[in-house]
Design a protein around this motif. Structure first.
Motif, PDB file in Angstrom:
ATOM      1  N   GLY A 134       0.710  -1.242  -0.214  1.00 21.45           N
ATOM      2  CA  GLY A 134      -0.381   0.139   0.101  1.00 21.45           C
ATOM      3  C   GLY A 134       1.596   1.150  -0.635  1.00 21.45           C
ATOM      4  O   GLY A 134       2.315   0.891   0.306  1.00 21.45           O
ATOM      5  N   ILE A 135      -0.103   2.267  -0.445  1.00 17.83           N
ATOM      6  CA  ILE A 135       1.247   4.034  -0.729  1.00 17.83           C
ATOM      7  C   ILE A 135       0.290   4.832   0.914  1.00 17.83           C
ATOM      8  O   ILE A 135      -0.382   4.854   0.802  1.00 17.83           O
ATOM      9  CB  ILE A 135       0.525   4.872  -1.371  1.00 17.83           C
ATOM     10  CG1 ILE A 135       1.115   3.613  -2.671  1.00 17.83           C
ATOM     11  CG2 ILE A 135       1.012   5.593  -2.542  1.00 17.83           C
ATOM     12  CD1 ILE A 135       0.684   4.129  -4.280  1.00 17.83           C
ATOM     13  N   ILE A 136       1.384   5.566   1.087  1.00 19.38           N
ATOM     14  CA  ILE A 136       1.502   6.184   2.299  1.00 19.38           C
ATOM     15  C   ILE A 136       1.699   7.210   1.741  1.00 19.38           C
ATOM     16  O   ILE A 136       2.216   7.593   0.968  1.00 19.38           O
ATOM     17  CB  ILE A 136       1.908   5.966   3.603  1.00 19.38           C
ATOM     18  CG1 ILE A 136       1.284   4.395   3.770  1.00 19.38           C
ATOM     19  CG2 ILE A 136       1.194   6.531   4.460  1.00 19.38           C
ATOM     20  CD1 ILE A 136       1.722   3.658   5.457  1.00 19.38           C
ATOM     21  N   TRP A 145      -3.729   3.815   1.338  1.00 16.51           N
ATOM     22  CA  TRP A 145      -4.244   3.860  -0.139  1.00 16.51           C
ATOM     23  C   TRP A 145      -3.476   2.406  -0.054  1.00 16.51           C
ATOM     24  O   TRP A 145      -2.002   2.034   0.050  1.00 16.51           O
ATOM     25  CB  TRP A 145      -3.765   5.141  -1.758  1.00 16.51           C
ATOM     26  CG  TRP A 145      -3.398   6.090  -0.791  1.00 16.51           C
ATOM     27  CD1 TRP A 145      -2.484   7.283  -0.179  1.00 16.51           C
ATOM     28  CD2 TRP A 145      -4.686   6.583  -1.807  1.00 16.51           C
ATOM     29  NE1 TRP A 145      -3.031   8.228  -0.741  1.00 16.51           N
ATOM     30  CE2 TRP A 145      -4.532   8.356  -0.838  1.00 16.51           C
ATOM     31  CE3 TRP A 145      -5.845   6.515  -2.475  1.00 16.51           C
ATOM     32  CZ2 TRP A 145      -5.269   9.309  -1.401  1.00 16.51           C
ATOM     33  CZ3 TRP A 145      -5.815   8.188  -3.369  1.00 16.51           C
ATOM     34  CH2 TRP A 145      -5.902   9.406  -2.537  1.00 16.51           C
ATOM     35  N   GLU A 146      -4.861   1.882  -0.882  1.00 14.85           N
ATOM     36  CA  GLU A 146      -4.684   0.449  -1.184  1.00 14.85           C
ATOM     37  C   GLU A 146      -4.918   0.047  -2.214  1.00 14.85           C
ATOM     38  O   GLU A 146      -6.384   0.576  -2.839  1.00 14.85           O
ATOM     39  CB  GLU A 146      -4.857  -0.875  -0.397  1.00 14.85           C
ATOM     40  CG  GLU A 146      -6.307  -1.009  -0.455  1.00 14.85           C
ATOM     41  CD  GLU A 146      -6.783  -1.858   0.857  1.00 14.85           C
ATOM     42  OE1 GLU A 146      -6.474  -1.993   1.558  1.00 14.85           O
ATOM     43  OE2 GLU A 146      -8.091  -2.455   0.522  1.00 14.85           O
ATOM     44  N   ASN A 147      -4.253  -1.352  -3.123  1.00 16.12           N
ATOM     45  CA  ASN A 147      -5.011  -1.642  -4.597  1.00 16.12           C
ATOM     46  C   ASN A 147      -5.604  -2.741  -4.187  1.00 16.12           C
ATOM     47  O   ASN A 147      -5.346  -3.143  -3.919  1.00 16.12           O
ATOM     48  CB  ASN A 147      -2.986  -1.934  -4.997  1.00 16.12           C
ATOM     49  CG  ASN A 147      -3.863  -1.904  -7.079  1.00 16.12           C
ATOM     50  OD1 ASN A 147      -5.156  -2.539  -7.472  1.00 16.12           O
ATOM     51  ND2 ASN A 147      -2.823  -1.950  -7.450  1.00 16.12           N
ATOM     52  N   ASP A 148      -7.109  -2.431  -4.959  1.00 17.78           N
ATOM     53  CA  ASP A 148      -8.309  -3.083  -5.286  1.00 17.78           C
ATOM     54  C   ASP A 148      -8.608  -3.120  -5.857  1.00 17.78           C
ATOM     55  O   ASP A 148      -8.941  -2.959  -6.972  1.00 17.78           O
ATOM     56  CB  ASP A 148      -9.382  -2.118  -3.919  1.00 17.78           C
ATOM     57  CG  ASP A 148     -10.526  -3.158  -3.848  1.00 17.78           C
ATOM     58  OD1 ASP A 148     -10.152  -4.294  -3.707  1.00 17.78           O
ATOM     59  OD2 ASP A 148     -11.751  -2.508  -3.489  1.00 17.78           O
ATOM     60  N   LYS A 197      -5.743  -4.407   4.911  1.00 21.63           N
ATOM     61  CA  LYS A 197      -4.063  -4.785   5.449  1.00 21.63           C
ATOM     62  C   LYS A 197      -4.127  -3.418   6.579  1.00 21.63           C
ATOM     63  O   LYS A 197      -3.356  -2.783   7.363  1.00 21.63           O
ATOM     64  CB  LYS A 197      -3.204  -5.564   4.668  1.00 21.63           C
ATOM     65  CG  LYS A 197      -3.844  -6.959   4.749  1.00 21.63           C
ATOM     66  CD  LYS A 197      -1.982  -7.958   4.718  1.00 21.63           C
ATOM     67  CE  LYS A 197      -2.038  -7.853   2.966  1.00 21.63           C
ATOM     68  NZ  LYS A 197      -0.743  -8.676   2.307  1.00 21.63           N
ATOM     69  N   MET A 198      -4.450  -2.478   5.080  1.00 18.64           N
ATOM     70  CA  MET A 198      -2.888  -1.075   5.709  1.00 18.64           C
ATOM     71  C   MET A 198      -4.231   0.161   6.186  1.00 18.64           C
ATOM     72  O   MET A 198      -3.936   0.679   6.996  1.00 18.64           O
ATOM     73  CB  MET A 198      -4.052   0.008   3.742  1.00 18.64           C
ATOM     74  CG  MET A 198      -2.689  -0.881   2.939  1.00 18.64           C
ATOM     75  SD  MET A 198      -0.882   0.026   3.691  1.00 18.64           S
ATOM     76  CE  MET A 198      -1.047   1.795   3.783  1.00 18.64           C
ATOM     77  N   ILE A 226      -7.101   1.274  -7.309  1.00 19.51           N
ATOM     78  CA  ILE A 226      -6.403   2.785  -5.995  1.00 19.51           C
ATOM     79  C   ILE A 226      -7.264   3.676  -5.351  1.00 19.51           C
ATOM     80  O   ILE A 226      -7.695   4.541  -5.970  1.00 19.51           O
ATOM     81  CB  ILE A 226      -4.896   2.994  -6.124  1.00 19.51           C
ATOM     82  CG1 ILE A 226      -4.309   2.230  -6.866  1.00 19.51           C
ATOM     83  CG2 ILE A 226      -4.049   3.441  -4.752  1.00 19.51           C
ATOM     84  CD1 ILE A 226      -1.798   2.965  -7.542  1.00 19.51           C
ATOM     85  N   ARG A 227      -7.559   3.043  -4.419  1.00 20.24           N
ATOM     86  CA  ARG A 227      -8.319   3.518  -3.274  1.00 20.24           C
ATOM     87  C   ARG A 227      -8.175   4.012  -1.856  1.00 20.24           C
ATOM     88  O   ARG A 227      -7.320   3.123  -1.246  1.00 20.24           O
ATOM     89  CB  ARG A 227      -9.837   3.351  -3.376  1.00 20.24           C
ATOM     90  CG  ARG A 227      -9.460   1.855  -2.578  1.00 20.24           C
ATOM     91  CD  ARG A 227     -11.177   1.036  -2.562  1.00 20.24           C
ATOM     92  NE  ARG A 227     -11.392   0.264  -1.867  1.00 20.24           N
ATOM     93  CZ  ARG A 227     -11.420   0.088  -0.749  1.00 20.24           C
ATOM     94  NH1 ARG A 227     -12.047   0.578   0.388  1.00 20.24           N
ATOM     95  NH2 ARG A 227     -11.456  -1.509  -0.157  1.00 20.24           N
ATOM     96  N   CYS A 228      -8.743   5.497  -1.426  1.00 20.90           N
ATOM     97  CA  CYS A 228      -7.975   6.131  -0.872  1.00 20.90           C
ATOM     98  C   CYS A 228      -8.554   5.338   0.815  1.00 20.90           C
ATOM     99  O   CYS A 228      -9.706   5.300   0.893  1.00 20.90           O
ATOM    100  CB  CYS A 228      -8.460   7.216   0.581  1.00 20.90           C
ATOM    101  SG  CYS A 228      -7.406   7.912   1.626  1.00 20.90           S
TER     102      CYS A 228
END
Length: 180
Positions: free
Chosen positions: A62-64, A75-78, A133-134, A82-84
């Motif tokens: 995930g991205i922060i 953020w995570e790739n769903d 998980k994020m 990618i969504r917050c």
């Protein structure tokens, strides 16, 4: 190789993850770029101000991002988009640095403080109650304020320590007293 054109203002931070480059900018966006293709794969119009720092959590994939708006966004790739999934507002000034370890997340801010996030052991490799998980990152503590803004932070989990550096040239060591 490529000129990656898309941001309209200063690029503040870059992270490389495999074939992907993640950039954040004063244009209030984060972008994901394909190195091999030379293309912008996603634009995250994510904050109410310039985005100053970005980190990639390897364990979460995930991205922060952190911004002048004082928000930390996860953020995570769903399934390809990618969504917050989580916004955290704990600082009264710009988020200047983010450092992610496997279990720790250190945040440095312009309000002369830093925040430490921890992910409980039982959530690692599993999903939180939201299915993300994020979303499992929890605020551990915000240590006492320092005399200067915290510009950078990193962690040494083997020694259970967090390090922070600020504008006054002082490097501080913090004891991570939680059982990790």
């Amino acid at each position: 190789m490529h000129k990656l054109i898309g941001h309209s203002k200063w690029i503040r931070s870059i992270r490389m993850v495999g074939d992907t480059i993640i950039t954040v900018s004063d244009d209030w966006t984060a972008r994901l770029w394909s190195v091999s293709q030379g293309t912008c794969d996603a634009v995250l119009a994510c904050h109410a101000g310039p985005v100053l720092c970005v980190e990639y959590s390897v364990s979460d994939k995930g991205i922060i991002t952190g911004s002048t708006d004082g928000l930390l966004r996860f953020w995570e790739n769903d399934e390809g988009s990618i969504r917050c999934i989580k916004n955290v507002a704990i600082h009264t000034a710009s988020i200047l640095s983010i450092n992610a370890g496997e279990h720790w997340l250190g945040i440095g801010a312009a309000d002369n403080s830093m925040s430490l996030f921890h992910r409980p052991q039982e959530r690692i490799g599993g999903l939180s109650s939201t299915g993300s998980k994020m979303a499992g990152w929890q605020l551990y503590r915000t240590p006492q304020k320092t005399v200067a803004m915290v510009r950078c932070a990193t962690s040494d989990l083997e020694r259970k320590r967090i390090y922070s550096g600020g504008r006054n040239g002082l490097l501080r060591l913090w004891d991570a007293t939680i059982n990790i």
